[in-house]
Design an enzyme around this catalytic site. Sequence first.
Site, PDB file in Angstrom:
ATOM      1  N   ASP A   1      -6.528  -0.090  -0.897  1.00  0.00           N
ATOM      2  CA  ASP A   1      -5.095  -0.343  -1.008  1.00  0.00           C
ATOM      3  C   ASP A   1      -4.625  -1.776  -1.218  1.00  0.00           C
ATOM      4  O   ASP A   1      -5.398  -2.718  -1.199  1.00  0.00           O
ATOM      5  CB  ASP A   1      -4.374   0.302   0.178  1.00  0.00           C
ATOM      6  CG  ASP A   1      -3.144   1.069  -0.305  1.00  0.00           C
ATOM      7  OD1 ASP A   1      -2.913   1.078  -1.526  1.00  0.00           O
ATOM      8  OD2 ASP A   1      -2.429   1.634   0.528  1.00  0.00           O
TER       9      ASP A   1
ATOM     10  N   ARG B   1      -5.279  -0.724   7.845  1.00  0.00           N
ATOM     11  CA  ARG B   1      -5.180  -0.014   9.123  1.00  0.00           C
ATOM     12  C   ARG B   1      -6.388   0.859   9.366  1.00  0.00           C
ATOM     13  O   ARG B   1      -6.998   1.361   8.429  1.00  0.00           O
ATOM     14  CB  ARG B   1      -3.966   0.915   9.093  1.00  0.00           C
ATOM     15  CG  ARG B   1      -2.675   0.173   9.151  1.00  0.00           C
ATOM     16  CD  ARG B   1      -1.739   0.869  10.117  1.00  0.00           C
ATOM     17  NE  ARG B   1      -0.456   0.201  10.121  1.00  0.00           N
ATOM     18  CZ  ARG B   1       0.654   0.743   9.627  1.00  0.00           C
ATOM     19  NH1 ARG B   1       0.635   1.950   9.107  1.00  0.00           N
ATOM     20  NH2 ARG B   1       1.783   0.084   9.658  1.00  0.00           N
TER      21      ARG B   1
ATOM     22  N   GLY C   1       0.162   7.958   8.503  1.00  0.00           N
ATOM     23  CA  GLY C   1       0.036   7.675   7.079  1.00  0.00           C
ATOM     24  C   GLY C   1      -1.079   8.475   6.440  1.00  0.00           C
ATOM     25  O   GLY C   1      -2.082   8.793   7.081  1.00  0.00           O
ATOM     26  N   GLY C   2      -0.889   8.792   5.180  1.00  0.00           N
ATOM     27  CA  GLY C   2      -1.818   9.663   4.453  1.00  0.00           C
ATOM     28  C   GLY C   2      -3.222   9.097   4.347  1.00  0.00           C
ATOM     29  O   GLY C   2      -4.209   9.816   4.492  1.00  0.00           O
TER      30      GLY C   2
ATOM     31  N   LEU D   1       1.409  13.029  -0.259  1.00  0.00           N
ATOM     32  CA  LEU D   1       0.623  14.103   0.323  1.00  0.00           C
ATOM     33  C   LEU D   1       1.498  15.130   1.037  1.00  0.00           C
ATOM     34  O   LEU D   1       1.053  16.250   1.285  1.00  0.00           O
ATOM     35  CB  LEU D   1      -0.414  13.520   1.297  1.00  0.00           C
ATOM     36  CG  LEU D   1      -1.422  12.585   0.632  1.00  0.00           C
ATOM     37  CD1 LEU D   1      -2.382  12.006   1.660  1.00  0.00           C
ATOM     38  CD2 LEU D   1      -2.208  13.295  -0.472  1.00  0.00           C
TER      39      LEU D   1
ATOM     40  N   ARG E   1       8.917  -0.163   9.060  1.00  0.00           N
ATOM     41  CA  ARG E   1       9.244  -1.474   8.488  1.00  0.00           C
ATOM     42  C   ARG E   1      10.680  -1.937   8.740  1.00  0.00           C
ATOM     43  O   ARG E   1      11.330  -2.514   7.866  1.00  0.00           O
ATOM     44  CB  ARG E   1       9.000  -1.461   6.975  1.00  0.00           C
ATOM     45  CG  ARG E   1       7.576  -1.142   6.637  1.00  0.00           C
ATOM     46  CD  ARG E   1       7.330  -1.120   5.162  1.00  0.00           C
ATOM     47  NE  ARG E   1       6.090  -0.407   4.880  1.00  0.00           N
ATOM     48  CZ  ARG E   1       5.682  -0.052   3.679  1.00  0.00           C
ATOM     49  NH1 ARG E   1       6.413  -0.343   2.625  1.00  0.00           N
ATOM     50  NH2 ARG E   1       4.542   0.579   3.519  1.00  0.00           N
TER      51      ARG E   1
ATOM     52  N   ASP F   1     -29.784 -13.445 -35.228  1.00  0.00           N
ATOM     53  CA  ASP F   1     -28.433 -13.093 -35.665  1.00  0.00           C
ATOM     54  C   ASP F   1     -27.772 -14.393 -36.129  1.00  0.00           C
ATOM     55  O   ASP F   1     -28.238 -15.485 -35.808  1.00  0.00           O
ATOM     56  CB  ASP F   1     -27.673 -12.466 -34.487  1.00  0.00           C
ATOM     57  CG  ASP F   1     -26.190 -12.348 -34.760  1.00  0.00           C
ATOM     58  OD1 ASP F   1     -25.833 -11.849 -35.848  1.00  0.00           O
ATOM     59  OD2 ASP F   1     -25.394 -12.772 -33.896  1.00  0.00           O
TER      60      ASP F   1
ATOM     61  N   ARG G   1       8.836   8.911   5.315  1.00  0.00           N
ATOM     62  CA  ARG G   1       8.896   7.638   5.998  1.00  0.00           C
ATOM     63  C   ARG G   1      10.147   6.930   5.482  1.00  0.00           C
ATOM     64  O   ARG G   1      10.518   7.100   4.314  1.00  0.00           O
ATOM     65  CB  ARG G   1       7.656   6.835   5.616  1.00  0.00           C
ATOM     66  CG  ARG G   1       7.239   5.766   6.550  1.00  0.00           C
ATOM     67  CD  ARG G   1       5.834   5.278   6.155  1.00  0.00           C
ATOM     68  NE  ARG G   1       5.748   4.985   4.714  1.00  0.00           N
ATOM     69  CZ  ARG G   1       6.340   3.962   4.124  1.00  0.00           C
ATOM     70  NH1 ARG G   1       7.080   3.126   4.817  1.00  0.00           N
ATOM     71  NH2 ARG G   1       6.202   3.760   2.835  1.00  0.00           N
TER      72      ARG G   1
HETATM   73 MG   LIG Z   1     -23.260 -12.328 -33.874  1.00  0.00          MG
END
Ligand SMILES: [Mg+2]
Length: 736
Positions: free
Chosen positions: A144, A9, A28-29, A381, A316, A504, A278
């Site tokens: 979100d 939103r 909404g917060g 909040l 909702r 290595d 809400r």
């Molecule tokens: Mg290694």
Amino acid sequence: MRFIIVSNRVPFSFSESNGKVDLIKSGGGLVTGLSSYLQNFRKSFPKSDYQWVGSMGSDKLKLDETHQKKILQQKLQGIFLGDEELKSFYNGFCNDTIWPLFHYFPSFIEYKKEQWEVYKKINEKFCAHLLKILKPTDIVWIHDYHLMLLPGMLREKMPELNIGFFLHIPFPVFEIFRLLPNEWRKQILLGILGADMVGFHTYDYCNYFTACVQKLLGFEANMGLISADDRNIKVDAFPMGIDFEKFYKLSKSEKVHEQMAKIKTVTREQKIILSIDRLDYTKGIEKRLQAYGHFLQKNPDWREKVVFMLVVIPSRIQVPHYKQMKEMIDLMVGKINGSYGTIVWNPILYQYKSLEPTELSALYSLSDVAMVTPLRDGMNLIAKEYIASHPDYRGVLILSEMAGTAHELGEAILINPYDIENVESAIAEALNMSIPEQQERNQIMQERLKRYSVKRWADDFLKEMISFKKNQRRERTSQLIGNSLKTTILNKFQRSKTRLIFLDYDGTIVPFSRLPKIAKPDPEILSLIDKLSALPDTKLVLISGRDRATLEKWFDQKNIDIVAEHGIWMRNGNGGWKMIKPFNNDWKKAILPVLRLFADRLPGSLVEEKEFSVAWHYRAADSKLASMRAQDLTNTLINLTVNLGLNIVQGNKVVEVRNAGADKGSAALYFLAKNKHSFTLALGDDITDEDMFKVMPKNAFVIKVGRGQSVAKYFLKNYKDVRIILKEMTGMFSNH
Ligand SMILES: [Mg+2]
């Protein structure tokens, strides 16, 4: 610098009724908080700009010039979606699957494949829209649970983009998160990990997320850093604040005082308990009403002296659980008012509607007690807004320990919302709390809220994001070795007078095997080593973490130098072994039992004891469990080894404890200092090789085997590619 904020939103959207397009403000917060932050954006980032991208309604809308102007003015970028897909996105996967799951309501979860597909599609639409406007230097902050796949999608298209993600709802524990189908849960985690920086409201959520990543994806994590295949991701807690000054000042305004006077004519001398949420089953409204009813029953003296101001903000309603819940609340209010009400008194004053900011502020200011008792809440909040709306420091907050805010507002009366007795006694305690005590508690909380405002929250996140990316870019510039680069390396190798090669062993020139003992050198690598070390003016140093006895056995007859136990032991040609400096190993007695205990607890893991180091290998164990155990073990060892002069290293499927002061870096330096070479090459695959990479001269070729964070400038995919390049080196001289 340009910031791109992305959320489902934005501050307003459009909708059509009777042929007319109306503008609808979003509440909404998240939207409120971000709006107020962006209004003063330049204070934090002078000379920067921003765009806010989000959905603004149906794609069938015909917007006129004034609408377009309004969108532009607010620096918004609208995304318009099909009516059906919008419904099955928001009411579907977002609020029928993710919302109940992440708030611990597993029985409410819908598992609909069609809805998952729509969720993916909408995230793709956001991605496509963003790709049209994004520049590589932009900083993208995604918000979100609606857009959890988006970071990964953007990363795929723009690998270097700086992406942040923030989740505003709780992240659940593994046992809950795992309830999602395998494919979905994996995609969601990978989607979020497309970001460079992932933020949550509390450390608990950070830990739960990290644990899910470790168990389901098998990635390693350490101190808030997750190592994905190609880069590190930072996970951290940023508790969202409010615009403190706004709420504080508003509560002192004349308009709000007028409102307060109006409410006072109804409530008179009664104490006011405020409840405002809400409409949502996570908010615990039914449990709260139950507790209030219980309070009235147990405390007849308080009847007619208190009023419960119940405000429920519609939301909702299309989702069945919400509709049922609304009916339940209506029923409970009727029952309590019917049971305890009198001709002159209603125990509950109930409003089912949204409130204007001044009405809200008046209610906050006037209420003696606020009950914020969600069953689960990412942050909440409202609790913070209530505290900020009391310039006189009066008012008592009853706060659920299940809300993210509880970590910050410890001076509130904390309750368990499921425990009716507990909540009932909290109401009594709140109503009886002395003014000085209220003031003392609120003053502390106000100071904290003032300091950690929404501005500070967003600033912290964005600044951290920028500095983390800077480091990431500095550290990770490694480049895959292609044909032209290979030719460069080979030419330099051929032209140089003297050559020094550090190799290595495990994972670099031989593949990993389930048990370290069976990773014996095969004939191909033995012959390669023979040929390389036979080349004129070419020195080969095998630099490994293995114990010297094993290396001695495997490479006894070879004309090479060997470093064992990550630099503790060195063998120069065919001379004997010597220690780089004196070490003791008394500590092994204390550490070994701990490692053995972990090995017993995790089938497939094993302990390797070397002379001056010990290691716990878990390559053959179940990877989900193992990475979690590895983390546990590391934490345990850190506590055990403080002041012992030891290093704990998490390598490739191994946790190793060894003496500090000896590593592959100090060993490599010894060989580098002995002779000057015009060609130097270092090859290694894990974190212990990084020490060696760091000390290499500027003109050396430093190559990491496998992807991942490294100081190495180049990388090769695996040991096979290493062998190919080594073979070509030996071939360079065979024609001469
Ligand atoms: Mg290694």
